[in-house]
Design a protein around this motif. Structure first.
Motif, PDB file in Angstrom:
ATOM      1  N   PHE A   6       0.829  -1.194   0.000  1.00  7.44           N
ATOM      2  CA  PHE A   6       0.000   0.000   0.000  1.00  7.44           C
ATOM      3  C   PHE A   6       0.864   1.245   0.000  1.00  7.44           C
ATOM      4  CE2 PHE A   6      -2.491  -3.268   2.170  1.00  7.44           C
ATOM      5  CZ  PHE A   6      -3.487  -3.390   1.229  1.00  7.44           C
ATOM      6  N   ALA A  10       0.813   4.528  -2.612  1.00  7.60           N
ATOM      7  CA  ALA A  10       0.696   5.915  -2.217  1.00  7.60           C
ATOM      8  C   ALA A  10       1.934   6.694  -2.635  1.00  7.60           C
ATOM      9  CB  ALA A  10       0.510   6.001  -0.713  1.00  7.60           C
ATOM     10  N   PHE A  14      -0.611   8.790  -8.385  1.00  8.58           N
ATOM     11  CA  PHE A  14      -1.508   8.037  -9.259  1.00  8.58           C
ATOM     12  C   PHE A  14      -0.855   7.753 -10.598  1.00  8.58           C
ATOM     13  CE2 PHE A  14      -2.193  12.493  -9.214  1.00  8.58           C
ATOM     14  CZ  PHE A  14      -2.313  12.876 -10.538  1.00  8.58           C
ATOM     15  N   GLU A 139     -15.283   0.267   0.602  1.00  8.51           N
ATOM     16  CA  GLU A 139     -15.427   1.024  -0.646  1.00  8.51           C
ATOM     17  C   GLU A 139     -14.462   0.499  -1.698  1.00  8.51           C
ATOM     18  OE1 GLU A 139     -14.664   4.996   0.786  1.00  8.51           O
ATOM     19  OE2 GLU A 139     -16.781   5.486   0.571  1.00  8.51           O
ATOM     20  N   VAL A 141     -13.624   0.977  -6.281  1.00  9.81           N
ATOM     21  CA  VAL A 141     -14.007   1.640  -7.527  1.00  9.81           C
ATOM     22  C   VAL A 141     -14.503   0.563  -8.480  1.00  9.81           C
ATOM     23  CG1 VAL A 141     -13.210   3.033  -9.451  1.00  9.81           C
ATOM     24  CG2 VAL A 141     -12.309   3.442  -7.159  1.00  9.81           C
ATOM     25  N   GLY A 145     -15.869   3.093 -12.929  1.00  9.36           N
ATOM     26  CA  GLY A 145     -15.046   4.156 -12.367  1.00  9.36           C
ATOM     27  C   GLY A 145     -15.701   4.897 -11.217  1.00  9.36           C
ATOM     28  N   ILE A 147     -17.283   5.106  -7.300  1.00 14.83           N
ATOM     29  CA  ILE A 147     -17.037   4.491  -6.005  1.00 14.83           C
ATOM     30  C   ILE A 147     -18.273   3.734  -5.566  1.00 14.83           C
ATOM     31  CG2 ILE A 147     -16.617   4.968  -3.567  1.00 14.83           C
ATOM     32  CD1 ILE A 147     -14.722   7.128  -4.469  1.00 14.83           C
TER      33      ILE A 147
ATOM     34  N   ILE B 297      -3.574  16.253  -4.635  1.00 12.03           N
ATOM     35  CA  ILE B 297      -3.513  15.406  -5.835  1.00 12.03           C
ATOM     36  C   ILE B 297      -4.123  14.038  -5.520  1.00 12.03           C
ATOM     37  CG2 ILE B 297      -1.995  14.298  -7.508  1.00 12.03           C
ATOM     38  CD1 ILE B 297      -0.003  16.537  -7.060  1.00 12.03           C
ATOM     39  N   LEU B 298      -3.776  13.544  -4.343  1.00 10.29           N
ATOM     40  CA  LEU B 298      -4.317  12.243  -3.933  1.00 10.29           C
ATOM     41  C   LEU B 298      -5.843  12.289  -3.897  1.00 10.29           C
ATOM     42  CD1 LEU B 298      -1.803  11.474  -1.042  1.00 10.29           C
ATOM     43  CD2 LEU B 298      -1.854  10.420  -3.292  1.00 10.29           C
ATOM     44  N   THR B 301      -7.832  11.431  -7.081  1.00 10.61           N
ATOM     45  CA  THR B 301      -7.760  10.114  -7.689  1.00 10.61           C
ATOM     46  C   THR B 301      -9.031   9.314  -7.456  1.00 10.61           C
ATOM     47  OG1 THR B 301      -6.856   9.091  -5.729  1.00 10.61           O
ATOM     48  CG2 THR B 301      -5.276  10.039  -7.261  1.00 10.61           C
ATOM     49  N   GLN B 302      -9.143   8.243  -8.223  1.00  8.13           N
ATOM     50  CA  GLN B 302     -10.299   7.365  -8.097  1.00  8.13           C
ATOM     51  C   GLN B 302     -10.127   6.372  -6.953  1.00  8.13           C
ATOM     52  OE1 GLN B 302     -13.191   7.187  -9.482  1.00  8.13           O
ATOM     53  NE2 GLN B 302     -12.909   8.889 -10.896  1.00  8.13           N
ATOM     54  N   ASN B 303      -8.877   6.192  -6.567  1.00  6.00           N
ATOM     55  CA  ASN B 303      -8.606   5.156  -5.581  1.00  6.00           C
ATOM     56  C   ASN B 303      -9.037   5.616  -4.186  1.00  6.00           C
ATOM     57  OD1 ASN B 303      -7.171   3.590  -3.589  1.00  6.00           O
ATOM     58  ND2 ASN B 303      -6.057   2.713  -5.329  1.00  6.00           N
ATOM     59  N   VAL B 304      -9.934   4.840  -3.594  1.00  3.60           N
ATOM     60  CA  VAL B 304     -10.479   5.214  -2.293  1.00  3.60           C
ATOM     61  C   VAL B 304      -9.377   5.297  -1.251  1.00  3.60           C
ATOM     62  CG1 VAL B 304     -12.115   4.565  -0.516  1.00  3.60           C
ATOM     63  CG2 VAL B 304     -12.584   4.008  -2.901  1.00  3.60           C
ATOM     64  N   LEU B 306      -6.203   5.905  -1.748  1.00  3.13           N
ATOM     65  CA  LEU B 306      -5.340   7.068  -1.964  1.00  3.13           C
ATOM     66  C   LEU B 306      -6.009   8.340  -1.451  1.00  3.13           C
ATOM     67  CD1 LEU B 306      -3.655   6.589  -5.446  1.00  3.13           C
ATOM     68  CD2 LEU B 306      -2.669   6.284  -3.182  1.00  3.13           C
ATOM     69  N   ARG B 307      -7.321   8.397  -1.591  1.00  4.45           N
ATOM     70  CA  ARG B 307      -8.022   9.592  -1.115  1.00  4.45           C
ATOM     71  C   ARG B 307      -7.876   9.781   0.377  1.00  4.45           C
ATOM     72  NH1 ARG B 307     -13.621  10.561  -4.202  1.00  4.45           N
ATOM     73  NH2 ARG B 307     -12.825  10.490  -6.307  1.00  4.45           N
ATOM     74  N   SER B 309      -5.223   9.030   1.959  1.00  2.00           N
ATOM     75  CA  SER B 309      -3.801   8.997   2.253  1.00  2.00           C
ATOM     76  C   SER B 309      -3.237  10.400   2.390  1.00  2.00           C
ATOM     77  CB  SER B 309      -3.069   8.246   1.144  1.00  2.00           C
ATOM     78  OG  SER B 309      -3.580   6.959   1.035  1.00  2.00           O
ATOM     79  N   ARG B 342       1.173   8.642   4.826  1.00  2.00           N
ATOM     80  CA  ARG B 342       0.168   7.739   5.362  1.00  2.00           C
ATOM     81  C   ARG B 342      -0.561   7.109   4.206  1.00  2.00           C
ATOM     82  NH1 ARG B 342      -3.572   7.905  10.044  1.00  2.00           N
ATOM     83  NH2 ARG B 342      -5.320   6.627   9.406  1.00  2.00           N
ATOM     84  N   PHE B 343      -0.832   5.831   4.317  1.00  2.00           N
ATOM     85  CA  PHE B 343      -1.658   5.197   3.312  1.00  2.00           C
ATOM     86  C   PHE B 343      -2.933   4.687   3.959  1.00  2.00           C
ATOM     87  CE2 PHE B 343      -3.405   1.803   0.829  1.00  2.00           C
ATOM     88  CZ  PHE B 343      -3.491   2.427  -0.400  1.00  2.00           C
TER      89      PHE B 343
END
Lengths: 345, 807
Positions: A6, A10, A14, A139, A141, A145, A147, B297-298, B301-304, B306-307, B309, B342-343
């Protein structure tokens, strides 16, 4: 080390991407693999012997069984238990081990190799403590695309080792059986076996517990889907394993979770407790596990999870609608039977 | 510890000391000055007087050495910078040198007496009094030590920009022989060495982790950097304690005339610096701060995960310098840097460096400089488990205190001597586990370890003749590992394992646990072939008493530093290099070729699956081996005209060997195998085009062989776990080759008339969006073959825009 995966995601914001690549790895090396378990529970103890699957050659990812071996288990009291070949590469004997006694396996392969495991003392099994369940929303995606969220079921373990002088190393496993109803007019019910813990290595060193009490330690995490629409039975197994076996699974967990991140340990071949007597440097993969086992069944229904309703796979009978084949005949599912198991409540 | 091998070098060194005071000629002609009227020739000697001043400040330079050749007249400037020379009319070469300034050479055609004023250009921010080496890329031919690279900030700015930012460490990767494990990896590898084999200073502050944001930025504030010197092989004897190289980053002094502000804004980071006089012409300050903020930026993103983080860093650097008296200078630099990461709900870590250094320099008479410097600092890292039953914080830290006193003596322009002593104290806290919240874990703390390094050093530099220049130095370090500590003893003759512990020894505070010492000769020589080329030789030995234990592809910010102790003797290296350097006479084009060879003894290697965190018997996870690295580096530089070019190509190998002994198992059956940093081919090309007065374009191309990796060759199933890999020997395969092109367009500066300067940088990193593999790993889906995947950290083109201002 899984959590480092993970971190990587991070760290790369992205822009990181993962895609297949061709490497020039050209080798035909196969290793002998031994997968055996001896427990204190009376039953068919099994040792599987095969050769590893070569990577990078089409669909050749299947273990090749090694038939024609001589397999025997020996204990520290001088007893020898010969195993018989039940199927290609599968050697069995109905017996049980005794806690406190050390066991090892000796194998002779048809091409003249002599394999042997390090003797290991069978640990006294620890009774299974409190198994609890928790439903969590997670949650993710979806393919469009957006959530979305899904419900997952956590199986958790609680136990106490405060009174034990020797704190055990534990490994948990869980198999499952669920009711599956067809959507035909007859609407028969099958009892289907499932493998909810495939590739889930759950081990625990109770020496790390502050006061010998473990509460609600999650040991299984699975999607709450149609399999839970009627009744699901978990078969929970708790093995008291040796410290060596604990380390083996720890290392296996490391290598199967290598994901290319900065934090990956340099990979290496995990050596188990089996070696070639004549050539100790030869890589023999796998493990001959000697463990005390405890077993508990746990039934789960939508009601017991506090959910009321979980959508079944085969909805009501609607003429003209194309149904999945198992909705017409549930016996086409793998490990499926119309016979109700005698333990079914 | 003076072994047979070191004797010859010691003799050369002694010889250098004894023969040094002989004065030799030196100098290229640069300026041409006529004094008096060419028609009239004076009779007898004439007198030349004048003043030498700092070009930037106009301040008198005290103690500058003037030499007139061939008649040998010389003088040293007075407190007000004045000098007097006498000579017969004729043609001469005048050389004016002063420590920390560029040596000025002028051709004089003397017809009569006259007054001459000279200004010298400040060459370095002379935090260290001693400039033992000629620095500078332009000096490649003349410098005495092979393998020295000097980057000025102008040159750094021409290198590739990531997120619109120039960066010292990324720029260094354009230098032949310098690589990193990949984008996002911490540290740099010099000539195939580990990331911990490089000694890093910023204005006298020792740094253990020079990077932010997992390596995307370095700790050095680009607006504060004056110059960067990298010693790839040989270094002067004042540096010690690391095997492969020295990186010395020096910061600018603040402007002591007027206040000014510099800054830059880009999408994910910003920087600001303020400088000005504290006391006009006597004291100045400079303060710089930077922050990187990736959170927004995080959030896009689409990644839950990452949001949820976080990625953030900042650093603050402050420096002040003062001329207390005409002959005394003092100053300090303080520095703080912090990274938080943090992730999602999974994991978090942070790391920070806090450090401060101060110096005092005193000119004694005209030929002796004394300097003292102190440095106190710490590096702390924490890894947090933020979810579940095992929430915890794992902390490790290192405290250090250093002091260095040195004297520098320059009796003549052709000879320099430096003598000094350095004491470093390290306290390493290798690991502490603190349960957090509802954690079921037990708190755990490994005892602190103490190490002292006391070193004495002497360094000479001597221009024997116009053709030959020698530098020789010697460093001797006494290292002590002391208590309190508990040392485990293992059964002799068998591998060290938890099961083979037979006893333990308890040491009280200050009690000596283990001691090591070693003599480190440093030698280099230059032989000029004509005026435009030279041949150089270099050798030095080094010991490393403090190493980072990390078995990952690149060291982690949380990796533990390990002092030499009862079980772990210091690593030792011998570095050899030889090179040929050439300037092409008419135009500023230069080229060189260097060969290097390094041998490492008692190299630290790791068992498979070594557990290095929170391990109080870490010696059971380590292996000892030997290493070697060798290669050849080519370099070509065209530094004139509107089109400039710089290119380097390196062929090198970096190998190690771990053989089986009674107490350890072998790696790869004892055969030599490539290290993680073995990249045989490496090419760097930089092209700069001044398109107009205010527009310039720069392009960078990088290529290197993919680094070694260990790949699975077959797999098996055990119990409920399938696709368990069986690996090849260590590092037997390679990931795909790395290549990348970056471009940047600089526009500006404009607005100068309003008293400010604005400029814009448009840059694209990885222009053709090459998916360079950081690593390759393997996955198997049910009923499908095992597939290799590459992980590309920056697998796409990466544009950025940066606005810079100055007022």
């Amino acid at each position: 080390m899984k959590k480092f995966a993970f971190l990587l995601a991070a760290s790369c914001l992205f822009f990181t991407c993962i895609d297949p690549v061709t490497l020039d790895i050209d080798t035909e090396q196969r290793s002998l693999v031994v997968d055996g378990v001896l427990t204190d529970s009376l039953g068919e103890q099994a040792v599987k012997i095969s050769r590893s699957a070569i990577i990078g050659y089409g669909n050749d990812n299947i273990l090749t069984p090694v038939p024609g071996c001589t397999v025997k288990v020996l204990d520290d009291a001088g007893n020898t238990f010969a195993f018989e070949e039940k199927g290609p590469g599968l050697y069995v004997r109905t017996m049980k081990g005794e806690p406190g006694r050390a066991y090892h396996v000796e194998i002779s392969t048809p091409d003249g190799k002599h394999l042997r495991s390090e003797p290991s003392v069978l640990k006294t099994p620890l009774p299974i403590g409190d198994i609890s369940t928790e439903v969590v929303e997670q949650e993710f995606v979806n393919s469009a695309g957006n959530i979305d969220s899904e419900q997952r079921l956590l199986l958790k373990m609680g136990l106490s080792v405060a009174d034990l002088a020797e704190k055990p190393f534990l490994r948990w496993r869980a198999d499952g059986t669920y009711e599956f109803q067809e959507s035909t007019l007859a609407a028969r019910v099958c009892y289907v076996g499932s493998r909810p813990d495939l590739n889930n290595i759950k081990i625990f060193d109770t020496n790390a517990l502050a006061n010998g009490e473990l509460f609600d330690e999650p040991f299984l995490d699975m999607l709450l889907d149609y399999r839970f629409s009627r009744k699901y039975c978990f078969h929970v197994l708790q093995y008291a394993i040796s410290e060596e076996e604990f380390k083996y699974w720890e290392s296996i967990n490391d290598v199967v979770n290598i994901d290319g991140s900065f934090f990956d340990p340099p990979p290496g071949t995990v050596r188990g407790n089996i070696f070639n007597v004549d050539d100790p440097d030869e890589v023999v993969a796998g493990y001959f596990s000697v463990a005390g086992v405890s077993y508990e069944r746990r039934f789960v229904t939508p009601d017991s999870l506090g959910l009321g309703f979980i959508e079944p796979k085969c909805g009501g009978f609607r003429p003209g609608r194309v149904r999945p084949p198992e909705c017409n005949d549930c016996t086409v599912l793998g490990a499926s039977s119309l016979d109700k198991p005698d333990y079914w409540q | 510890m003076l072994s047979k091998k070191t004797y010859p070098h010691f003799l050369v060194f002694c010889f250098a000391i004894l023969a040094a005071p002989l004065v030799a000629q030196q100098g290229d002609s640069l300026q041409f000055i006529t004094i008096g009227s060419p028609g009239t020739v004076a009779k007898g000697k004439v007198k030349l007087t004048g003043r030498v001043a700092d070009e930037a400040t106009g301040e008198a330079i005290i103690g500058a050495i003037l030499q007139l050749q061939p008649n040998g007249a010389n003088d040293v400037t007075t407190v007000d910078g004045k000098f007097t020379l006498t000579a017969l009319p004729g043609n001469y070469v005048l050389e004016i040198s002063y420590l920390g300034y560029e040596t000025l050479r002028a051709k004089l055609e003397i017809h009569g007496g006259g007054i001459l004023d000279f200004t010298l250009r400040d060459k370095t921010i002379d935090l260290e009094v001693v400039t033992v080496l000629d620095r500078g890329r332009e000096d490649h031919v003349r410098a005495v030590v092979p393998g020295v690279e000097l980057l000025t900030i102008e040159k750094i700015e021409r290198q590739s920009k990531f997120l619109g930012e120039t960066d010292v460490l990324r720029s260094l990767q354009a230098v032949a022989g310098v690589t990193s494990a990949g984008e996002g990896a911490s540290g740099i590898n010099v000539r195939g060495g580990n990331t911990d084999e490089i000694l890093i200073f910023m204005d006298g502050n020792l740094l253990f982790n020079p990077q932010h944001a997992l390596g995307f930025f370095s700790l050095f504030h680009p607006d504060l950097v004056n110059d960067v010197t990298l010693y790839k092989g040989g270094s002067p004897a004042r540096y010690g304690g690391r095997l492969s190289s020295v990186l010395d980053v020096r910061l600018r002094e603040g402007n002591n005339q007027h206040l000014s502000v510099n800054g830059g804004l880009s999408i994910a980071s910003s920087r600001l610096s303020v400088e000005g006089p504290l006391l006009k012409k006597k004291a100045s300050f400079i303060v710089g701060a930077r922050a990187g903020y990736f959170d927004w930026i995080l959030k896009q993103t689409q990644n839950v995960d990452l949001r949820k983080s976080q990625a953030f860093f900042y650093d603050v650097t402050a420096k002040a310098d003062a001329r207390l008296t005409p002959t005394t200078k003092a100053g300090f630099t303080v520095f703080a840097a912090d990274d938080k990461f943090r992730f999602a709900e999974e994991v978090k870590f942070d790391y920070a460096t806090y450090s401060g250094s101060a110096y005092l320099k005193q000119l004694v008479g005209k030929k002796v400089n004394l300097a003292a410097q102190a440095n106190v600092g710490q590096y702390i890292s924490s890894l947090y488990d933020v979810a579940g039953n095992d929430q915890s914080q794992f902390i490790n830290r290192i405290h250090y205190r250093r002091g260095i006193v040195s004297g520098f003596y320059q009796p003549a322009a052709a000879y320099q001597l430096e003598i000094g002593t350095e004491l470093s104290r390290y306290e390493v806290l290798p690991g502490e586990l603190k349960p957090v919240g509802v954690s079921i874990l037990k708190p755990e703390k490994l005892p602190a370890e103490q190490g002292n390094e006391l070193s004495f050093f002497v360094q000479n530099q001597w221009s024997v003749s116009e053709k030959l220049e020698l530098a020789a130095g010697l460093r001797h370090t006494f290292y002590k590992n002391s208590g309190p500590d508990n040392v485990l003893l293992y059964e002799p003759g068998v591998p060290k394992e938890e099961e083979t512990v037979v006893d333990s020894l308890q040491f009280s505070k200050g009690e000596k646990i283990a001691g090591y010492s070693g003599l480190e000769p440093h030698f280099s020589g230059r032989w000029s072939v004509g005026k435009t080329s030279s041949v150089k030789l270099g050798y030095n030995r080094s010991y490393q008493y403090l190493s980072q234990v990390s078995n990952t592809a690149s060291a982690l910010p949380i990796s533990v530093w390990q002092l030499s102790n009862h079980h772990l003797a210091p690593q030792k290296a011998d570095n050899f290099s030889v090179g040929y350097y050439r300037n092409f006479q008419k135009k500023p084009v230069d080229a060189h070729l260097e060969l290097f060879y390094r041998k490492i003894y008692r190299l630290i290697d790791y068992k498979d699956f070594a557990q290095l965190l929170l391990n109080d018997h870490i010696e059971t996870e380590l292996l000892t081996g030997i290493g070697k690295a060798y290669g050849v580096e080519f370099y070509l530089h065209k530094n004139y005209g509107r089109h400039k070019f710089e290119g380097s190509y390196t062929w090198s190998r970096s190998l190690r060997q771990v053989e089986a002994t009674a107490t350890q198992e072998a790696v790869n059956a004892g055969r030599w195998y490539p290290s993680n940093y073995d990249k045989p081919h490496s090419l760097n090309v930089n092209y700069f085009w001044q398109m107009g007065t205010k527009v310039s374009l720069s392009m960078n191309f990088v290529y290197s062989t993919g680094r070694p990796t260990t790949a699975p060759i077959s797999s098996y199933t055990n119990s409920n776990v399938w696709a368990i890999p069986i690996y090849s020997d260590r590092n037997q395969f390679r990931i795909p080759d790395y290549h990348r092109l970056d471009v940047a367009l600089d526009i500006g500066p404009w607005g100068k008339k309003q008293g400010r300067e604005n400029s814009l940088t448009l840059s694209v990193y990885n222009l053709y969006a090459r998916k360079n593999a950081f690593s390759v790993f393997f996955r198997q889906q049910p009923a499908k073959p095992v597939t290799a995947y590459r992980l590309s950290v920056l697998g796409t083109a990466f544009p950025a825009i940066t606005y810079n201002f100055k007022f």
